[in-house]
Every structure is written in structure tokens, then in C-alpha cells.
Scaffold this active site. Structure first.
Site, mmCIF file in Angstrom:
data_model
loop_
_atom_site.group_PDB
_atom_site.id
_atom_site.type_symbol
_atom_site.label_atom_id
_atom_site.label_comp_id
_atom_site.label_asym_id
_atom_site.label_seq_id
_atom_site.Cartn_x
_atom_site.Cartn_y
_atom_site.Cartn_z
ATOM 1 N N ASP A 73 0.876 -1.163 0.000
ATOM 2 C CA ASP A 73 0.000 0.000 0.000
ATOM 3 C C ASP A 73 0.924 1.227 0.000
ATOM 4 O O ASP A 73 2.123 1.105 0.272
ATOM 5 C CB ASP A 73 -0.872 -0.050 1.256
ATOM 6 C CG ASP A 73 -1.577 1.252 1.533
ATOM 7 O OD1 ASP A 73 -2.318 1.728 0.655
ATOM 8 O OD2 ASP A 73 -1.375 1.810 2.625
ATOM 9 N N ASP A 75 -0.141 5.088 1.082
ATOM 10 C CA ASP A 75 -0.347 6.072 2.156
ATOM 11 C C ASP A 75 -0.233 5.429 3.533
ATOM 12 O O ASP A 75 -0.923 4.454 3.839
ATOM 13 C CB ASP A 75 -1.721 6.733 2.001
ATOM 14 C CG ASP A 75 -1.819 7.524 0.707
ATOM 15 O OD1 ASP A 75 -0.980 8.418 0.502
ATOM 16 O OD2 ASP A 75 -2.719 7.239 -0.098
#
Length: 252
Positions: A73, A75
Site C-alpha cells: 500500500d 499512504d
């Protein structure tokens, strides 16, 4: 006539209230699942004992294995990018939108702004760099999967601007294309990243959100939680809440 107007106003009001309460489901990428284990929030002063792993532990667990595919991922996993989201709260809100403070997340202009900036002002996490270095040393193939919405122009340069930043931040040998899910599951899957994890035949997925862990489990692979920064604008999630491995010292 007065009764009609009153009824009409009540109907509109009820629709707005129903819409507001439905927002978490609208914005959520997948169904919520209750936590099954005691865990801790990154902001807790005392961190409970969970299944902590270090980069060295992960590397050791892969000894003797051929190179694998891993996904990250972005953020709060790779980058501390809260500055952009805080800016969005002030300058990209949709006027009179019942979603209030999160309305900017539904504003395409905000996502265009983020894409055009290319995360030049985000801060790379040291824990992520250590992980990536280890996987590169092993010869593993890396993929980036984000819940963000891509640029409306959908031109390569807008996607590659982030790719270029990630290449520079993490000393990657080449740019890695970013998969954008727009927090929307592909048909047949419950979570937005599940399809892309399966598409790239990933063996380990790293992420900070509950959906990251649940997406990996949906397709039957190993999930490792990365802790959110203490000052993230995103609400804290329970590290180890599903009994998953948690990368130690990964809030920075």
C-alpha cells in the site's frame, strides 16, 4: 399545500440523514470485520504484545525460497502523506456537501492535484525503505497498490510522476507502475486490493489499514501490518487486531 411542503421537507431531510449514515459504507472499500484479537493503536503510550516481526524476521522466514512477488500500500505504509490530505480538507471541500469534512475525498480535482504533485512533499518511511531493500536484495518483485483515485486525464505521466518519486525515495532500480483502486472492489471480490494482489500473484502484502489485511486474507496470502504514523490524518487502526503480524517500529 402547507402539509405538502412540510412533508416534502421532512422527506428531503430524512434522505440527507440516511445518506450521511450510509457514508462509511460508501467510502469503505469492503465489509467491516470485528477485531478478533487484542492489539494496539500506534498512538497508545503502552503497546500490547502482538505478533511483532522485524525486517530480519521476515527475511529469515523466506530463507531457501525462490524470489516472490510482494505488494505495498502507499499512504501511511510507504509514505507519510498526510500533508496532502490535510491540505485537501482546507482547499478541496465540496460546498454544501452532506459528507462534510471528507467531501474532498470525492472531489476529482483533489486527486488530480495529488497526482500532479507526485508526492514530492510526502516523507518516505524508513521502515518501508528497510523492507524494500531486503526484498530487492532477495530478488523479489515489488508492486504498489493504492486506494487512491487516479488522475482524470489517465495519462501515463500523471501516474508515473508518483512512480518516479517512489523510485527516487526508495532507490529502486526502475519505476514501478502504480495500481489505483479508487477504494472500489472489483466484481467478485470484497476488498479493493484483492483483485490486484491476485492479479500479480503476490505472496506478501504490506499495509496499514484493516482492508489491507482483509484483502490479503481474502485471496489467501500472508498479510503484514505496517503501523500508521502517530500524526496521520487517517484514523488509527488496531495493529494486530486480526492476529496478523505487525512490523515493529514501523510508524516512521
Amino acid at each position: 399545500m402547507k402539509n405538502y411542503q412540510k412533508t416534502k421537507k421532512l422527506f428531503i431531510l430524512s434522505c440527507i440523514i440516511a445518506f450521511i449514515f450510509a457514508l462509511p459504507a460508501v467510502f469503505s472499500a469492503g465489509p467491516k470485520v470485528p477485531y478478533t484479537h487484542d492489539g494496539f493503536y500506534s498512538t497508545d503510550k503502552i503497546q500490547k504484545a502482538v505478533h511483532f516481526v522485524s525486517v530480519e524476521d521476515i527475511e529469515k522466514s523466506l530463507e531457501g525460497m525462490k524470489p516472490i512477488n510482494v505488494s505495498f500500500d502507499i499512504d501511511d505504509t510507504l509514505l507519510h502523506s498526510s500533508g496532502y490530505f490535510r491540505y485537501g480538507q482546507d482547499y478541496f471541500q465540496i460546498p454544501n456537501d452532506p459528507r462534510g469534512k471528507i467531501s474532498y475525498l470525492f472531489n476529482q480535482k483533489f486527486w488530480d492535484y495529488v497526482a500532479e504533485m507526485g508526492d514530492e512533499h510526502s516523507i518516505p518511511k524508513q521502515s518501508a525503505k528497510d523492507l524494500i531493500d531486503m526484498h530487492l536484495k532477495r530478488g523479489d518483485k515489488i508492486f504498489f497498490i493504492t486506494g487512491r483515485t487516479k488522475h482524470s486525464a489517465a495519462k501515463n505521466y500523471t501516474s508515473n510522476k508518483l512512480s518516479k518519486t517512489l523510485k527516487r525515495f526508495f532507490d529502486l532500480p526502475e519505476e514501478i507502475f502504480v495500481e489505483y483502486t479508487a477504494a472500489t472492489p472489483v466484481k467478485g471480490f470484497n476488498y479493493d486490493k484483492s483483485y490486484y494482489i491476485k492479479k500479480h500473484k503476490v505472496s506478501i502484502h504490506y499495509g496499514d489499514s484493516d482492508d489491507d489485511i482483509l484483502a490479503a486474507r481474502e485471496v489467501g496470502i500472508r498479510a503484514i501490518r505496517v503501523q500508521r504514523a502517530y500524526n496521520s490524518t487517517n484514523s488509527q487502526k488496531l495493529n494486530g487486531g486480526y492476529g496478523e503480524e505487525v512490523l515493529i517500529n514501523s510508524a516512521w
